[in-house]
Design a protein around this motif. Structure first.
Motif, mmCIF file in Angstrom:
data_model
loop_
_atom_site.group_PDB
_atom_site.id
_atom_site.type_symbol
_atom_site.label_atom_id
_atom_site.label_comp_id
_atom_site.label_asym_id
_atom_site.label_seq_id
_atom_site.Cartn_x
_atom_site.Cartn_y
_atom_site.Cartn_z
ATOM 1 N N GLY A 1 0.795 -1.396 -0.023
ATOM 2 C CA GLY A 1 -0.143 0.084 0.208
ATOM 3 C C GLY A 1 0.843 1.312 -0.120
ATOM 4 O O GLY A 1 1.965 1.524 -0.475
ATOM 5 N N HIS A 2 0.254 2.145 0.543
ATOM 6 C CA HIS A 2 1.158 3.595 0.533
ATOM 7 C C HIS A 2 0.608 4.274 1.965
ATOM 8 O O HIS A 2 -0.424 4.473 2.527
ATOM 9 C CB HIS A 2 0.428 4.427 -0.478
ATOM 10 C CG HIS A 2 0.933 4.068 -1.815
ATOM 11 N ND1 HIS A 2 0.153 2.981 -2.629
ATOM 12 C CD2 HIS A 2 1.847 4.571 -2.794
ATOM 13 C CE1 HIS A 2 0.801 3.055 -3.788
ATOM 14 N NE2 HIS A 2 1.738 3.791 -3.821
ATOM 15 N N GLY A 3 1.820 4.397 2.658
ATOM 16 C CA GLY A 3 1.782 5.154 3.984
ATOM 17 C C GLY A 3 2.767 4.610 5.067
ATOM 18 O O GLY A 3 3.555 4.012 4.699
ATOM 19 N N THR A 4 2.416 4.859 6.281
ATOM 20 C CA THR A 4 3.397 4.517 7.279
ATOM 21 C C THR A 4 2.598 3.463 8.394
ATOM 22 O O THR A 4 1.649 3.936 8.977
ATOM 23 C CB THR A 4 3.947 5.906 8.138
ATOM 24 O OG1 THR A 4 4.515 6.425 7.248
ATOM 25 C CG2 THR A 4 4.978 5.178 9.228
ATOM 26 N N PHE A 5 3.185 2.428 8.619
ATOM 27 C CA PHE A 5 2.457 1.450 9.439
ATOM 28 C C PHE A 5 3.509 0.781 10.371
ATOM 29 O O PHE A 5 4.431 0.494 10.063
ATOM 30 C CB PHE A 5 1.904 0.285 8.354
ATOM 31 C CG PHE A 5 1.228 0.932 7.343
ATOM 32 C CD1 PHE A 5 -0.179 1.148 7.383
ATOM 33 C CD2 PHE A 5 1.804 0.844 6.017
ATOM 34 C CE1 PHE A 5 -0.802 1.806 6.375
ATOM 35 C CE2 PHE A 5 0.996 1.249 4.897
ATOM 36 C CZ PHE A 5 -0.254 1.776 4.965
ATOM 37 N N ARG A 6 3.012 1.177 11.504
ATOM 38 C CA ARG A 6 3.981 0.570 13.019
ATOM 39 C C ARG A 6 3.366 -0.649 13.258
ATOM 40 O O ARG A 6 2.109 -0.956 13.807
ATOM 41 C CB ARG A 6 3.759 1.903 13.852
ATOM 42 C CG ARG A 6 4.518 2.949 13.228
ATOM 43 C CD ARG A 6 4.450 4.017 14.364
ATOM 44 N NE ARG A 6 2.944 4.680 14.467
ATOM 45 C CZ ARG A 6 2.606 5.518 13.727
ATOM 46 N NH1 ARG A 6 3.225 6.152 12.754
ATOM 47 N NH2 ARG A 6 1.351 5.953 13.684
ATOM 48 N N HIS B 1 13.458 -0.856 12.265
ATOM 49 C CA HIS B 1 13.192 -1.973 13.602
ATOM 50 C C HIS B 1 13.515 -0.728 14.656
ATOM 51 O O HIS B 1 14.184 -0.116 14.945
ATOM 52 C CB HIS B 1 14.205 -2.848 13.657
ATOM 53 C CG HIS B 1 13.963 -3.790 12.537
ATOM 54 N ND1 HIS B 1 13.030 -4.794 12.536
ATOM 55 C CD2 HIS B 1 14.774 -4.147 11.255
ATOM 56 C CE1 HIS B 1 13.125 -5.535 11.310
ATOM 57 N NE2 HIS B 1 14.006 -5.258 10.799
ATOM 58 N N GLY B 2 12.451 -0.667 15.548
ATOM 59 C CA GLY B 2 12.550 -0.031 16.775
ATOM 60 C C GLY B 2 13.423 -0.273 17.895
ATOM 61 O O GLY B 2 13.786 0.360 18.714
ATOM 62 N N ASP B 3 13.830 -1.895 17.921
ATOM 63 C CA ASP B 3 14.649 -2.139 18.789
ATOM 64 C C ASP B 3 15.974 -2.804 18.554
ATOM 65 O O ASP B 3 16.842 -2.441 17.935
ATOM 66 C CB ASP B 3 13.962 -2.981 20.142
ATOM 67 C CG ASP B 3 14.508 -3.113 21.276
ATOM 68 O OD1 ASP B 3 15.867 -2.884 21.324
ATOM 69 O OD2 ASP B 3 13.922 -4.001 22.101
ATOM 70 N N ARG B 4 15.788 -4.239 18.264
ATOM 71 C CA ARG B 4 16.958 -5.194 17.684
ATOM 72 C C ARG B 4 16.286 -5.451 16.094
ATOM 73 O O ARG B 4 15.347 -5.406 15.653
ATOM 74 C CB ARG B 4 16.805 -6.569 18.428
ATOM 75 C CG ARG B 4 17.112 -6.456 19.681
ATOM 76 C CD ARG B 4 17.625 -7.943 20.150
ATOM 77 N NE ARG B 4 16.261 -8.672 20.344
ATOM 78 C CZ ARG B 4 16.395 -10.130 20.124
ATOM 79 N NH1 ARG B 4 17.627 -10.970 19.835
ATOM 80 N NH2 ARG B 4 15.235 -10.790 20.162
ATOM 81 N N GLU B 5 17.483 -5.135 15.267
ATOM 82 C CA GLU B 5 17.518 -5.433 13.904
ATOM 83 C C GLU B 5 16.879 -6.878 13.618
ATOM 84 O O GLU B 5 17.411 -7.712 14.349
ATOM 85 C CB GLU B 5 18.747 -5.438 13.509
ATOM 86 C CG GLU B 5 18.784 -5.135 11.837
ATOM 87 C CD GLU B 5 18.255 -3.843 11.351
ATOM 88 O OE1 GLU B 5 17.935 -3.839 10.293
ATOM 89 O OE2 GLU B 5 18.258 -2.896 12.230
ATOM 90 N N GLY B 6 15.979 -6.838 12.922
ATOM 91 C CA GLY B 6 15.339 -8.144 12.497
ATOM 92 C C GLY B 6 14.069 -8.627 13.688
ATOM 93 O O GLY B 6 13.801 -9.857 13.292
ATOM 94 N N HIS B 7 13.858 -7.819 14.223
ATOM 95 C CA HIS B 7 12.742 -8.042 15.139
ATOM 96 C C HIS B 7 11.630 -7.029 15.219
ATOM 97 O O HIS B 7 12.110 -5.739 15.017
ATOM 98 C CB HIS B 7 13.298 -8.221 16.549
ATOM 99 C CG HIS B 7 14.114 -9.584 16.642
ATOM 100 N ND1 HIS B 7 13.715 -10.588 17.130
ATOM 101 C CD2 HIS B 7 15.435 -9.836 16.242
ATOM 102 C CE1 HIS B 7 14.788 -11.793 17.290
ATOM 103 N NE2 HIS B 7 15.774 -10.843 16.374
ATOM 104 N N HIS B 8 10.515 -7.236 15.790
ATOM 105 C CA HIS B 8 9.460 -6.266 16.243
ATOM 106 C C HIS B 8 9.968 -5.428 17.507
ATOM 107 O O HIS B 8 10.680 -5.988 18.153
ATOM 108 C CB HIS B 8 8.221 -6.931 16.536
ATOM 109 C CG HIS B 8 7.328 -6.995 15.417
ATOM 110 N ND1 HIS B 8 6.789 -6.106 14.339
ATOM 111 C CD2 HIS B 8 6.921 -8.348 14.860
ATOM 112 C CE1 HIS B 8 6.179 -6.875 13.661
ATOM 113 N NE2 HIS B 8 6.390 -8.133 13.739
ATOM 114 N N PRO B 9 9.753 -4.270 17.536
ATOM 115 C CA PRO B 9 8.912 -3.428 16.716
ATOM 116 C C PRO B 9 9.309 -2.908 15.286
ATOM 117 O O PRO B 9 10.465 -2.889 15.285
ATOM 118 C CB PRO B 9 8.284 -2.383 17.820
ATOM 119 C CG PRO B 9 9.471 -2.117 18.524
ATOM 120 C CD PRO B 9 10.058 -3.468 18.717
ATOM 121 N N LEU B 10 8.619 -2.747 14.279
ATOM 122 C CA LEU B 10 8.715 -2.521 13.045
ATOM 123 C C LEU B 10 7.852 -1.443 12.533
ATOM 124 O O LEU B 10 6.801 -1.259 12.580
ATOM 125 C CB LEU B 10 8.865 -3.914 12.090
ATOM 126 C CG LEU B 10 8.858 -3.905 10.674
ATOM 127 C CD1 LEU B 10 10.470 -3.505 10.322
ATOM 128 C CD2 LEU B 10 8.420 -5.168 9.950
#
Length: 416
Positions: free
Chosen positions: A94-99, A127-136
């Protein structure tokens, strides 16, 4: 003989929800699984702006081929691996920002190969914390498509997410897979995609890799019946094989079933159970014998805990091989099975990708350390049939896939 009505497949329900959301028109899903995982997936779709109407035995989803109906959204994936892996791929179209975020348990589970692939296709991911993991966070501008290589040796869900995305790309998608675990789950994906109008081809490469080519066809809405969950059925099949004179039939899991985990009944047959599969369903009947065996469960690894919990009652060692991927499921299932069998006084050895269980009557009472994993609870419920005093530190975690499991299994136990 007891006939058991098993709830709808978790794997099929998740794929059907993705396909319905991406299709042109309104799809009706018949007998979808109602559990924490599937409800979480449906709530995730709603958060992204898809219309989902839920009735007791049917869900209706209005598809949006252009992607999410919102340009900004926050999605909580709960404990659901399919939600956490499939919905970011859907949002990327799609188009947008999705957390996206998830439970602590799901945050520990890896996403890296999938998010790397999505980034190669043009999605912007952080990635919000660890690379390759949630949060994303996914910043999406549509997906053009193209070719990429993927290692799916840790989880087939990485490949499934990309395949599901393929028909939504502008130019199509070619995914060359260098390693793949749980291949039957990919076959489920391909069959379901074709039911919604997708076109996919598969070619074998000279280096042993495999390439899946997906045409940019989009999807067509349909009316889709969700078959019973084969992984859930494994607990009832194992219980029937264990109890002398018992027999259980699961209707809806017959010769045309999509799910590879039905092959667990073949393992029970090798151990001595009588297994009959027809177009209408599958019956497992005890012969009073359970033989030890060595079995590769790479393709049906979700049923590894079921076999591990049944294994002490065999007449020889049970060795389960090639199941390294079970260490990165809801918990480290190899370690969890070994720990709990040892609590019951059973002799167990493990390696990086195998577990061997020697025969021995489990001793109760004992509390099973579930580690919040629904499959550990349901598997050791089989052991509990012959081991008085087994309890669970978190029996309610079965809500992930089968909220009524304890009542259903207890009713089945009373028929034995």
């Amino acid at each position: 003989m007891t006939v058991i009505d098993i709830p709808g497949s978790k794997s099929v329900t998740a794929r059907a929800l993705f396909l319905a959301a991406a299709a042109h028109g309104t799809t009706t899903l018949l007998r979808p699984l109602r559990s924490d995982d599937s409800e979480g997936f449906a709530e995730g779709l709603k958060a992204l702006g898809y219309a989902v109407r839920q009735e007791p035995d049917a869900w209706h989803i209005e598809g949006r081929p252009a992607g999410p109906g919102r340009t900004e959204a926050d999605v909580y994936c709960r404990d659901g691996a399919t939600t956490a892996r499939f919905l970011p791929a859907l949002a990327a179209a799609g188009h947008g920002t999705f957390r996206f975020d998830a439970s602590p348990q799901m945050r520990r589970r890896p996403l890296g190969p999938l998010t790397t692939a999505l980034a190669e296709l043009g999605a912007e991911l952080t990635h919000g914390d660890r690379e390759g993991h949630h949060p994303l966070t996914v910043t999406a501008r549509g997906i053009r498509g193209g070719a990429l290589r993927l290692d799916a040796g840790q989880s087939s869900q990485y490949l499934t997410a990309l395949l599901l995305l393929g028909p939504l790309t502008a130019e199509g998608l070619a995914v060359t897979v260098t390693d793949l675990v749980s291949e039957p789950y990919v076959e489920i994906t391909l069959a379901m995609m074709r039911s919604f109008g997708a076109e996919i081809t598969r070619t074998e490469e000279a280096d042993g890799a495999r390439t899946y080519t997906v045409a940019p066809t989009g999807y067509r809405a349909t009316r889709y019946a969700v078959e019973p969950d084969a992984s859930t059925a494994s607990y009832f099949f194992a219980a029937a094989a264990l109890h002398p004179g018992a027999a259980v039939t699961v209707p809806g899991l017959g010769t045309g079933a999509l799910q590879g985990d039905l092959a667990f009944t073949g393992v029970l047959r090798r151990m001595g159970a009588d297994v009959t599969t027809t177009a209408e369903g599958t019956t497992v009947r005890s012969t009073g014998t359970l033989r030890g065996l060595t079995v590769n469960m790479r393709d049906i690894s979700d049923t590894m805990p079921t076999l591990a919990a049944l294994a002490p009652f065999a007449d020889g060692p049970v060795r389960i091989e090639d199941v390294a991927n079970t260490r990165v499921k809801e918990c480290d299932r190899l370690d969890a099975c070994a720990e709990n069998l040892r609590r019951l006084g059973v002799s167990v050895a493990t390696g990086p990708d195998w577990i061997e269980i020697r025969p021995g009557v489990p001793a109760g009472p004992a509390e099973i350390a579930t580690r919040g994993d629904h499959r550990i609870v349901m598997s050791f419920a089989v052991t509990a049939l012959r081991t008085p005093g087994i309890t669970f530190d978190d029996p309610g975690c079965v809500r992930k896939t089968f909220p009524d499991f304890h009542a259903a299994f207890d009713a089945f136990r009373r028929t034995l």
